[in-house]
Write a protein that holds these residues in place. Sequence first.
Motif, PDB file in Angstrom:
ATOM      1  N   THR A 136       0.801  -1.224   0.000  1.00 47.59           N
ATOM      2  CA  THR A 136       0.000   0.000   0.000  1.00 47.59           C
ATOM      3  C   THR A 136       0.830   1.270   0.000  1.00 47.59           C
ATOM      4  O   THR A 136       0.268   2.357  -0.059  1.00 47.59           O
ATOM      5  N   ASP A 137       2.147   1.176   0.127  1.00 44.48           N
ATOM      6  CA  ASP A 137       2.982   2.371   0.078  1.00 44.48           C
ATOM      7  C   ASP A 137       4.098   2.174  -0.932  1.00 44.48           C
ATOM      8  O   ASP A 137       4.440   1.056  -1.323  1.00 44.48           O
ATOM      9  N   ASN A 207       6.808   7.379   1.096  1.00 45.13           N
ATOM     10  CA  ASN A 207       5.448   6.995   1.461  1.00 45.13           C
ATOM     11  C   ASN A 207       4.517   8.170   1.689  1.00 45.13           C
ATOM     12  O   ASN A 207       3.360   7.981   2.062  1.00 45.13           O
ATOM     13  N   THR A 208       4.999   9.388   1.473  1.00 46.22           N
ATOM     14  CA  THR A 208       4.108  10.550   1.535  1.00 46.22           C
ATOM     15  C   THR A 208       3.300  10.703   0.249  1.00 46.22           C
ATOM     16  O   THR A 208       2.368  11.500   0.192  1.00 46.22           O
ATOM     17  N   PRO A 210       0.682   9.302  -2.355  1.00 48.05           N
ATOM     18  CA  PRO A 210      -0.344   8.261  -2.494  1.00 48.05           C
ATOM     19  C   PRO A 210      -0.127   7.455  -3.770  1.00 48.05           C
ATOM     20  O   PRO A 210       0.150   8.013  -4.839  1.00 48.05           O
ATOM     21  N   THR A 211      -0.273   6.142  -3.670  1.00 48.14           N
ATOM     22  CA  THR A 211      -0.096   5.299  -4.854  1.00 48.14           C
ATOM     23  C   THR A 211      -1.148   5.619  -5.919  1.00 48.14           C
ATOM     24  O   THR A 211      -0.900   5.436  -7.109  1.00 48.14           O
ATOM     25  N   GLN A 266      -7.521   0.830   3.583  1.00 49.58           N
ATOM     26  CA  GLN A 266      -7.088   1.860   2.649  1.00 49.58           C
ATOM     27  C   GLN A 266      -8.233   2.260   1.732  1.00 49.58           C
ATOM     28  O   GLN A 266      -8.954   1.405   1.217  1.00 49.58           O
ATOM     29  N   GLN A 286      -5.640   9.717  -0.494  1.00 44.78           N
ATOM     30  CA  GLN A 286      -5.533   8.406   0.131  1.00 44.78           C
ATOM     31  C   GLN A 286      -5.718   8.506   1.640  1.00 44.78           C
ATOM     32  O   GLN A 286      -5.217   9.436   2.279  1.00 44.78           O
ATOM     33  N   ASN A 353      -2.415   7.530   7.891  1.00 47.94           N
ATOM     34  CA  ASN A 353      -1.927   8.506   6.926  1.00 47.94           C
ATOM     35  C   ASN A 353      -3.077   9.083   6.107  1.00 47.94           C
ATOM     36  O   ASN A 353      -3.886   8.342   5.551  1.00 47.94           O
ATOM     37  N   SER A 377       0.530  15.705   3.245  1.00 47.71           N
ATOM     38  CA  SER A 377       0.156  14.504   3.980  1.00 47.71           C
ATOM     39  C   SER A 377       0.265  14.765   5.474  1.00 47.71           C
ATOM     40  O   SER A 377       1.051  15.614   5.916  1.00 47.71           O
ATOM     41  N   ARG A 379       0.537  12.276   8.860  1.00 47.05           N
ATOM     42  CA  ARG A 379       0.695  10.886   9.275  1.00 47.05           C
ATOM     43  C   ARG A 379       1.027  10.805  10.760  1.00 47.05           C
ATOM     44  O   ARG A 379       1.924  11.490  11.241  1.00 47.05           O
TER      45      ARG A 379
END
Length: 935
Positions: A136-137, A207-208, A210-211, A266, A286, A353, A377, A379
């Motif tokens: 997911t990240d 990881n900041t 979003p996919t 998610q 996200q 996040n 973001s 988190r």
Amino acid sequence: MKKILLTPLLAVVALAAHAQKVTVTGRVLSTTGEAQPGATVLERGTTNGTATGANGEYSLAVAPTATLTISAIGFATQQVPVQGRTRVEVRLAASATDLGDVVVTGSRAAIGRTNVLTTAPVDVISSREIKAFAQTDVSQVLTYAAPSFQSSRQSISDGTDFLDPASLRGLGPDQVLVLVNGKRRYSQSLVNINGTIGRGSVGTDLNTIPTASIKRIEVLRDGAAALYGSDAIAGVINIQLKDDSTHTSASSLYGQTTQSDGKTEQVDFSTGINLNHRGYLDLSGQFLNRSYTNRSFTDTAPLIYLGENGGNYPASATTEQSRRDLKAADDALVTQRGFDRRDIRVGQSDSRNFGGMFNGAYQVGAGYEVYFFGGASYRTGRGSGFNRLPNQPAQRDLSIFPNGFLPFITTVITDQSGTVGVRKTLGDYAIDLSNTFGRNNLNFGVENSINASLPQGTTNTANPTSFYAGRLAFMQNSTNLGLSRRYTDVGPLATLNVAAGGEFRVDNYVIGQGEYASYVNLNRALPTGGFAGAGSQVFPGYQPQDATNRTRTNLAGYLDLESDISTRLLVHLAGRAERYSDFGGNVSGQAAARFSIIDALALRGSVGNGFRAPSLQQRYFTNVSTQFVSGNPQQVLTVNNDNPLVRNDYTNTTQRGFGVEPLRQEKSTNYSLGLTATIAQQFTLTVDAYRIDIRDRIVLSSAFTRANPLVNNILGTQAVSQVQFFANAINTSTKGIDIVANERLPVGSGRLLLTAAANFNGTEVTSFNSSSSTINGDQTAGVDNLQNRLFDRSQRTRIERGNPRSKVNLAASYTIGRFGVEARSVRFGEISTADPNPTRANLDQTFSAKWITDFTVNVQLVKQVGLTLGVNNLFDVYPDKIYVDPRNNPNNFSVDPTTSFSSSLDNSNRGRFLYSANQFGFSGAYYFGRLNISL
């Protein structure tokens, strides 16, 4: 009458609009020259488009600054800037694999190339592959998709629990440069000072992003400092954001491990907006909620309440009977008070996040296009430290925690970034001016803890159980100007692309102090002698003397030349000069080439030099932390390189120090040689060997202790027992080879995609740099010799064998109608750990290679809705267990019968840690489901 008046007016408007456009003609072909009828040619960001005819020809009126999107079934989509041209011929590569994607990373040429046609290897991870499994990240997606990339989550490592250190080609987190849409991404504010991969380094928090916002990720596996500047020693990761103007998608994922923890929730979305047919705006967001995992085991400390530090029997218990009686009494207290011997968490931390990104462009007239992208973001995280037993007087307050306590570190990480720029074509020239801003802020808190040095007692209200421990912040602002021109038929050259430009960058680093109670030391004396530990247990706050606010600037200029010398030979030359305000300058260059032996087979290679400037975090980070050795608090000073303790020579009688030189830039030399092959547009193969030599590599030293008389004199009356600092301590050489093969096969009515990729690498510390007379002249015997302590065997092993020295990725995807299955198996190579003391080499351990297999099944329920069900780590594989003393083995650890163990090791582990290897984590099998919506 109105109709008569409006008609000429509309005609004038239509003529004016048409006058601003140019008619572009051309052909769409395959890479082998075959015409592609029915291909779509679209002006990006608009609905203006056409289809190619029977011979692949097309004609389309577009703005002079437009970008054409050319697509065809079975081929990779290309984005081609018009740049005022009236004829554009395009060759589409087969989309059998991601290798067919057109890439822009590693070149400033106006027209992109497929990565089998580039001078350097580039992996392409598409949005489809990003969503194929349950990662997911971004860092986890890359770990399983790109064999040369490695990242795994840490446990009980302070701030590193929340910011995953990553590696490319076996090098450090700060030796890979991250770009977003081709613009430099800022680094995180945290410097890793714990005993993890990347110790002493400062990475970039991938990881900041979003996919859901990502169109594709391009991983350039080659030194690129001459192209992009500092940090690009191992390569470049360029994240390309979505630039869609019509599409909307959303997904929702839920999953957890087979041990009912690690729950993940998610929800994400992405939507494209057409801006009046003159541009686009893509918005993505996200929400990700990830729960902790716990793979700890029962605490085997003999005594919980009645023992000495670490649960040992007191010295007064000299007979077997007295020990039995004490043990029985302690067990009765454990039962009476309900003490849970599983008193620690070992696994991933809690994380939540919220993040969003935007990406857009708009044609404002007169040939100008404004573009903009960025995001934010928020988190939060919560991770545990080591528990404090009620029998540890230096750490406890029985009036608050009569049964001891498990302290937690909490974090709030906020990121903001934004880029705005303007592009314009002036005749044959393309100009790009932009400004990029980014900031990372990390706030530390401590919960369920105390400051043991504060007064204690049931009537005392001065000792809080939660603390604000301070903050770290890093800000970067970059202004870039680029100018390029593509020439054709320049003398004997088929093409020549010339690019030049400059960058001005400002970096700022801040350490903010914590609240008074988080760091104060009131020297509470213990009845047994000595003093209680100072600061909030698990993470003492940053002190006033730690606080800092430092800024530096960087000015850079570059020249880039790329030419198709002939239809078979491509040559790329690049040079860059940079100057930093705080330590000086550097010049780097690169030469690369690709030669087609035949149409289906080519050689490519490069040679160049690079550099990495010491980060502000490495230059100025300082703090005092409390570490407990056999239950006794040790104050460990991490001091910046400018401190007199580090800088001044020990022979100076007025101010004694280690005599270490100021931090300077790391310098590298990169070599690569590769082969690419394409067969029938279905099979592609790339093989690339490389060597990276780094001089003056910056590391965080091992801890120097007062056991050495020289260190004791240097530390003097300071209230610390150990000291560590940053230094250009080592030189390293990394050698490796990357292999990637892809094939597309028709199987029945469906299509089978096969991928095999591998990375084999090895890093060796070739020599040590001893810059001070103190370190060179120290004659102390054994492990406490300063030269041995500067970079001990534990640190060396972490550099050389802490990451897998090999990784193999095998993947298969089969699609038929509305159904599809995907399987992937990744082999993480062996890693090793070592004890700092060479006399205890029997504690060294090698953890064997393991295969991790993921599997998914997906079905398109209706045209707009799809469902994916799957499992990560299908066979529930864990790393090798750590060695433990066979005399204290209640949890069935694996044991080497030839190994003898010290009591200090047993006391620190106490049966709670099964796993210390971290090739791929140790959460076990994970099941998930994902619902996908596409509109």
